[in-house]
Write an enzyme that holds these catalytic residues in place. Structure first.
Site, mmCIF file in Angstrom:
data_model
loop_
_atom_site.group_PDB
_atom_site.id
_atom_site.type_symbol
_atom_site.label_atom_id
_atom_site.label_comp_id
_atom_site.label_asym_id
_atom_site.label_seq_id
_atom_site.Cartn_x
_atom_site.Cartn_y
_atom_site.Cartn_z
ATOM 1 N N THR A 4 1.844 -4.281 4.485
ATOM 2 C CA THR A 4 1.839 -4.554 5.773
ATOM 3 C C THR A 4 1.168 -5.970 6.339
ATOM 4 O OG1 THR A 4 -0.457 -3.536 6.009
ATOM 5 C CG2 THR A 4 1.385 -1.992 6.369
ATOM 6 N N ASP A 5 0.460 -6.481 5.208
ATOM 7 C CA ASP A 5 -0.101 -7.644 5.710
ATOM 8 C C ASP A 5 0.813 -8.957 6.122
ATOM 9 O OD1 ASP A 5 -2.565 -6.490 4.911
ATOM 10 O OD2 ASP A 5 -2.758 -7.572 2.993
ATOM 11 N N GLU B 293 -0.676 -27.611 29.029
ATOM 12 C CA GLU B 293 -1.861 -28.229 28.684
ATOM 13 C C GLU B 293 -1.847 -29.459 27.870
ATOM 14 O OE1 GLU B 293 -5.431 -26.175 27.568
ATOM 15 O OE2 GLU B 293 -4.947 -24.540 28.724
ATOM 16 N N LYS C 100 0.540 -7.297 13.060
ATOM 17 C CA LYS C 100 -0.551 -6.473 12.839
ATOM 18 C C LYS C 100 -1.832 -6.661 13.526
ATOM 19 C CE LYS C 100 -2.663 -4.482 8.342
ATOM 20 N NZ LYS C 100 -2.672 -4.785 7.109
ATOM 21 N N TYR D 200 -8.171 0.977 -3.620
ATOM 22 C CA TYR D 200 -6.699 1.336 -4.600
ATOM 23 C C TYR D 200 -6.007 0.146 -5.075
ATOM 24 C CZ TYR D 200 -4.738 -0.332 -0.184
ATOM 25 O OH TYR D 200 -4.343 -1.203 0.810
ATOM 26 N N THR E 202 0.830 -1.317 0.023
ATOM 27 C CA THR E 202 -0.126 0.118 0.045
ATOM 28 C C THR E 202 0.995 1.201 0.005
ATOM 29 O OG1 THR E 202 -1.901 -1.262 1.129
ATOM 30 C CG2 THR E 202 -1.815 1.256 1.320
HETATM 31 N N1 ASP Z 1 -2.711 -5.577 1.085
HETATM 32 C C1 ASP Z 1 -1.720 -4.610 1.239
HETATM 33 C C2 ASP Z 1 -0.226 -5.376 1.393
HETATM 34 O O1 ASP Z 1 -0.047 -6.124 2.064
HETATM 35 C C3 ASP Z 1 -1.704 -3.799 2.386
HETATM 36 C C4 ASP Z 1 -0.876 -3.003 3.090
HETATM 37 O O2 ASP Z 1 0.206 -2.770 2.461
HETATM 38 O O3 ASP Z 1 -1.052 -2.215 4.187
HETATM 39 O O4 ASP Z 1 0.515 -5.185 0.282
#
Ligand code: ASP
Length: 386
Positions: free
Chosen positions: A149-150, A341, A222, A83, A70
């Site tokens: 970020t994923d 456990e 995340k 996007y 992103t």
């Molecule tokens: N789907 C995107 C990715 O991980 C989300 C992001 O970058 O925040 O590339």
């Protein structure tokens, strides 16, 4: 009970209160590929004044390796809704941050331009080879990787385990695309370059920087699907903070870091599946994983890495048949405790301790790629991290 790292953290805060570190990184040599990285002079905690060096030649050399996400996303409307990730280039990202060239001498490379939901072994291995090459040749003082970020936490953890240099690797992303109102990418990229350029970042391995916060690769995760404040380190807390004026580390760099692996020679890496546990579960997922040739299985268990009896039996059968089986937890924080456990000794399984399922999967892939499959050795490797 306080964990050792928690105690160190408290000590670090005390030390940090008394220390102010100034100056920019120099261009010293590098010793990559040690199996273990003793930080000979561990970087201290404290606030680092990152005022630029007087001449451009003295600026730290930072390579920006772009992979997409992103942070490189573009939309037609001024909105984060709708996007395409991975459209802007590495140079576009640099150009969007006024004054970045005053912090560091920058170079830019495009490794890939994909959404990180499509991140894969091939890009990981290419990234790792390129970073090690840059460090081995002493061409840079730090590396910034722009990333979606994923799966940023998985890539960060992979790199943390195959880049043995003292020099920092900093992963950065954004939650809003480059065309959004209040895009967070430019500020995050500036922060990441500041951290990579900071002398106090040495000896801390791979980090993730977003929203003014510096996280270690092993614990960061995340937690929000859409908020700019999404990354947390649930067990250890962040390793530091960054603002426009300074980089602050909350504790000194570790005296001795975990062992490192050679970059795997080939891809795909050994198949490791994650099995997500839930109420009313049967053993089908485990049997499917084994049937499809998984060499490792990570259980995203309920609670303390637990699951339904038929699943436990299938996991144990797989483990005794030579599959590396690690119990982790879907809970999101806390330790998955060995022999609590469930009795790992009897089942032939290992406990992920503080690693979440996604990172446990990466570690099992690296262990398999290096021929480490005996449960006792697998457990030792997990204990060596976090
Ligand atoms: N789907 C995107 C990715 O991980 C989300 C992001 O970058 O925040 O590339």
């Amino acid at each position: 009970m306080a964990r050792p790292s928690a105690l160190l953290r408290i000590a670090g805060l005390i030390v940090g209160a008394a220390l102010v570190i100034t100056g920019c990184g120099g261009n010293s040599g590098d010793s990559a590929h040690a199996t273990s990285t003793p930080a000979s002079a561990p970087a201290a905690a404290g606030r680092t004044d990152d005022a630029p060096a007087p001449t451009p030649g003295a600026l730290p050399r930072i390579a920006i390796l772009a992979t997409g996400g992103t942070i490189a996303g573009k939309a037609n409307a001024n909105s984060a809704v709708g996007y395409t990730a991975g459209e802007a280039t590495a140079q576009d990202l640099i150009d969007a941050v006024p004054g970045l060239d005053k912090i560091a001498k920058l170079s830019a490379e495009q490794i890939s331009n994909i959404g990180s939901q499509d991140m894969n072994d091939e890009v990981w291995v290419e990234l790792a080879h390129r970073i090690n090459e840059l460090f081995d040749r002493n061409e840079v003082d730090g590396v910034v990787v722009t990333h979606g970020t994923d799966t940023i936490e998985e890539t960060a953890f992979f790199l943390d385990n195959v880049v043995a240099s003292d020099k920092p690797v900093v992963l950065v992303g954004s939650m809003r695309p480059s065309t959004a109102l209040s895009a967070d990418g430019p500020a995050n990229l500036r922060s990441a370059v500041q951290v990579a350029a900071a002398p106090a970042a040495r000896g801390r391995g791979t980090m993730v920087v977003l929203n003014d916060t510096i996280h270690g690769a092993a614990d960061v995760t995340k937690t929000s699907t859409t908020s700019v404040q999404t990354f947390v380190s649930p067990n250890t807390g962040p390793v530091g903070h960054v603002d426009a004026a300074a980089v602050t580390f909350l504790q000194p760099a570790a005296q001795q870091r975990h062992s490192h692996f050679p970059v795997p020679g080939g891809t795909p890496l050994p198949r490791v599946d994650i099995v997500y546990s839930h109420a009313g579960m049967n053993a089908d997922q485990v049997n499917d994983a084994v049937g499809h040739g998984a060499k490792g299985i990570v259980l995203a268990g309920v609670g303390d890495g637990n699951t339904a009896k038929p699943v436990v039996d299938a996991l144990s059968k797989a483990a005794k048949g030579g599959v590396v089986v690690v119990r982790s937890s879907r809970v999101g924080s806390g330790e998955t405790v060995r022999n609590a456990e469930l009795n790992d000794d009897e089942l032939g399984t290992s406990a992920s301790l503080y690693l979440n399922p996604a990172k446990s999967r990466v570690l099992v892939q690296l262990l398999l790629a290096n021929g480490i499959t005996d449960p006792a050795n697998v457990q030792r490797e997990f204990a060596d991290r976090l």
